[in-house]
Design a protein around this motif. Sequence first.
Motif, PDB file in Angstrom:
ATOM      1  N   SER A  18       0.833  -1.207   0.000  1.00  0.00           N
ATOM      2  CA  SER A  18       0.000   0.000   0.000  1.00  0.00           C
ATOM      3  C   SER A  18       0.864   1.252   0.000  1.00  0.00           C
ATOM      4  O   SER A  18       0.580   2.219  -0.716  1.00  0.00           O
ATOM      5  CB  SER A  18      -0.919   0.018   1.223  1.00  0.00           C
ATOM      6  OG  SER A  18      -1.856  -1.008   1.138  1.00  0.00           O
ATOM      7  N   GLY A  19       1.930   1.223   0.795  1.00  0.00           N
ATOM      8  CA  GLY A  19       2.852   2.353   0.827  1.00  0.00           C
ATOM      9  C   GLY A  19       3.533   2.564  -0.510  1.00  0.00           C
ATOM     10  O   GLY A  19       3.690   3.703  -0.969  1.00  0.00           O
ATOM     11  N   GLU A  20       3.941   1.460  -1.143  1.00  0.00           N
ATOM     12  CA  GLU A  20       4.557   1.548  -2.472  1.00  0.00           C
ATOM     13  C   GLU A  20       3.586   2.158  -3.474  1.00  0.00           C
ATOM     14  O   GLU A  20       3.958   3.008  -4.290  1.00  0.00           O
ATOM     15  CB  GLU A  20       4.990   0.151  -2.939  1.00  0.00           C
ATOM     16  CG  GLU A  20       5.573   0.110  -4.329  1.00  0.00           C
ATOM     17  CD  GLU A  20       5.840  -1.302  -4.835  1.00  0.00           C
ATOM     18  OE1 GLU A  20       6.110  -1.434  -6.047  1.00  0.00           O
ATOM     19  OE2 GLU A  20       5.775  -2.267  -4.048  1.00  0.00           O
ATOM     20  N   PRO A  25       3.694   7.635  -8.664  1.00  0.00           N
ATOM     21  CA  PRO A  25       2.885   8.677  -9.312  1.00  0.00           C
ATOM     22  C   PRO A  25       1.548   8.089  -9.760  1.00  0.00           C
ATOM     23  O   PRO A  25       1.459   6.902 -10.089  1.00  0.00           O
ATOM     24  CB  PRO A  25       3.737   9.091 -10.519  1.00  0.00           C
ATOM     25  CG  PRO A  25       5.129   8.667 -10.172  1.00  0.00           C
ATOM     26  CD  PRO A  25       4.989   7.448  -9.308  1.00  0.00           C
ATOM     27  N   GLU A  26       0.521   8.895  -9.739  1.00  0.00           N
ATOM     28  CA  GLU A  26      -0.824   8.408 -10.057  1.00  0.00           C
ATOM     29  C   GLU A  26      -0.861   7.620 -11.366  1.00  0.00           C
ATOM     30  O   GLU A  26      -1.506   6.582 -11.452  1.00  0.00           O
ATOM     31  CB  GLU A  26      -1.816   9.564 -10.120  1.00  0.00           C
ATOM     32  CG  GLU A  26      -3.236   9.099 -10.337  1.00  0.00           C
ATOM     33  CD  GLU A  26      -4.250  10.225 -10.286  1.00  0.00           C
ATOM     34  OE1 GLU A  26      -5.399   9.963 -10.631  1.00  0.00           O
ATOM     35  OE2 GLU A  26      -3.885  11.351  -9.905  1.00  0.00           O
ATOM     36  N   GLY A  27      -0.159   8.087 -12.366  1.00  0.00           N
ATOM     37  CA  GLY A  27      -0.153   7.414 -13.661  1.00  0.00           C
ATOM     38  C   GLY A  27       0.559   6.073 -13.677  1.00  0.00           C
ATOM     39  O   GLY A  27       0.458   5.330 -14.644  1.00  0.00           O
ATOM     40  N   GLN A  65     -13.353  -2.278  -7.272  1.00  0.00           N
ATOM     41  CA  GLN A  65     -13.927  -1.496  -8.366  1.00  0.00           C
ATOM     42  C   GLN A  65     -14.964  -2.275  -9.176  1.00  0.00           C
ATOM     43  O   GLN A  65     -15.522  -1.760 -10.136  1.00  0.00           O
ATOM     44  CB  GLN A  65     -12.814  -0.973  -9.275  1.00  0.00           C
ATOM     45  CG  GLN A  65     -11.929   0.032  -8.584  1.00  0.00           C
ATOM     46  CD  GLN A  65     -10.947   0.698  -9.522  1.00  0.00           C
ATOM     47  OE1 GLN A  65     -10.922   0.461 -10.731  1.00  0.00           O
ATOM     48  NE2 GLN A  65     -10.112   1.555  -8.968  1.00  0.00           N
ATOM     49  N   CYS A  66     -15.221  -3.510  -8.788  1.00  0.00           N
ATOM     50  CA  CYS A  66     -16.210  -4.344  -9.477  1.00  0.00           C
ATOM     51  C   CYS A  66     -17.585  -4.160  -8.835  1.00  0.00           C
ATOM     52  O   CYS A  66     -17.682  -3.878  -7.645  1.00  0.00           O
ATOM     53  CB  CYS A  66     -15.829  -5.821  -9.358  1.00  0.00           C
ATOM     54  SG  CYS A  66     -14.290  -6.278 -10.165  1.00  0.00           S
ATOM     55  N   LEU A  80      -4.050   6.981  -0.783  1.00  0.00           N
ATOM     56  CA  LEU A  80      -4.424   7.755  -1.966  1.00  0.00           C
ATOM     57  C   LEU A  80      -5.395   6.961  -2.830  1.00  0.00           C
ATOM     58  O   LEU A  80      -5.351   5.722  -2.857  1.00  0.00           O
ATOM     59  CB  LEU A  80      -3.174   8.120  -2.768  1.00  0.00           C
ATOM     60  CG  LEU A  80      -2.151   8.982  -2.012  1.00  0.00           C
ATOM     61  CD1 LEU A  80      -0.911   9.189  -2.861  1.00  0.00           C
ATOM     62  CD2 LEU A  80      -2.768  10.305  -1.609  1.00  0.00           C
ATOM     63  N   PRO A  81      -6.255   7.647  -3.560  1.00  0.00           N
ATOM     64  CA  PRO A  81      -7.216   6.945  -4.414  1.00  0.00           C
ATOM     65  C   PRO A  81      -6.516   6.117  -5.495  1.00  0.00           C
ATOM     66  O   PRO A  81      -5.500   6.531  -6.046  1.00  0.00           O
ATOM     67  CB  PRO A  81      -8.036   8.063  -5.052  1.00  0.00           C
ATOM     68  CG  PRO A  81      -7.701   9.305  -4.327  1.00  0.00           C
ATOM     69  CD  PRO A  81      -6.397   9.099  -3.633  1.00  0.00           C
ATOM     70  N   VAL A  82      -7.088   4.971  -5.750  1.00  0.00           N
ATOM     71  CA  VAL A  82      -6.612   4.126  -6.848  1.00  0.00           C
ATOM     72  C   VAL A  82      -7.350   4.577  -8.100  1.00  0.00           C
ATOM     73  O   VAL A  82      -8.580   4.696  -8.085  1.00  0.00           O
ATOM     74  CB  VAL A  82      -6.897   2.638  -6.553  1.00  0.00           C
ATOM     75  CG1 VAL A  82      -6.527   1.768  -7.735  1.00  0.00           C
ATOM     76  CG2 VAL A  82      -6.155   2.200  -5.293  1.00  0.00           C
ATOM     77  N   PRO A  83      -6.622   4.857  -9.175  1.00  0.00           N
ATOM     78  CA  PRO A  83      -7.314   5.292 -10.399  1.00  0.00           C
ATOM     79  C   PRO A  83      -8.214   4.181 -10.934  1.00  0.00           C
ATOM     80  O   PRO A  83      -8.063   3.021 -10.568  1.00  0.00           O
ATOM     81  CB  PRO A  83      -6.163   5.591 -11.369  1.00  0.00           C
ATOM     82  CG  PRO A  83      -5.012   4.812 -10.856  1.00  0.00           C
ATOM     83  CD  PRO A  83      -5.192   4.708  -9.371  1.00  0.00           C
TER      84      PRO A  83
END
Length: 137
Positions: A18-20, A25-27, A65-66, A80-83
């Motif tokens: 999770s920390g990694e 970066p978000e992308g 996300q399902c 942080l949010p997962v894209p």
Amino acid sequence: MGTWDIGPFDNDTAADFSGELDEAPEGEREAVIRRALLSAIDTRDDLDSDIAAEAVAAAALVCAQCPQGEPVTTPYGPDLPVPRLPDDLRELALRALDRVVTEPSELLELWSETDEAGPWRETIARLRTPLLPPPPA
């Protein structure tokens, strides 16, 4: 591996994952998740417990996300949010979970030696269900 419960993020390795993910970066977060899933899938010999624990955590993020997926609400998950993840990760998450519970798997072996083996397997099964493709109409 320090483990305190049966959830996908209830161990040191998953918390580190999770920390990694938060540091990426978000992308690049999708690639971190994909790498964790593929690392488990591509292991032909004994699946190391750390690789398996990361794969379970990554699969939980895909599952969240399902439709009917359980949200990741633990404080040990990513901050942080997962894209939005692409749909092809569902199949990879399913395959990774299947590999985690297929011998030879160190994580499977470790859980099999505890009184929590059944509940841990139920957790894996709950993650699998939303990842399954819908039945043909």
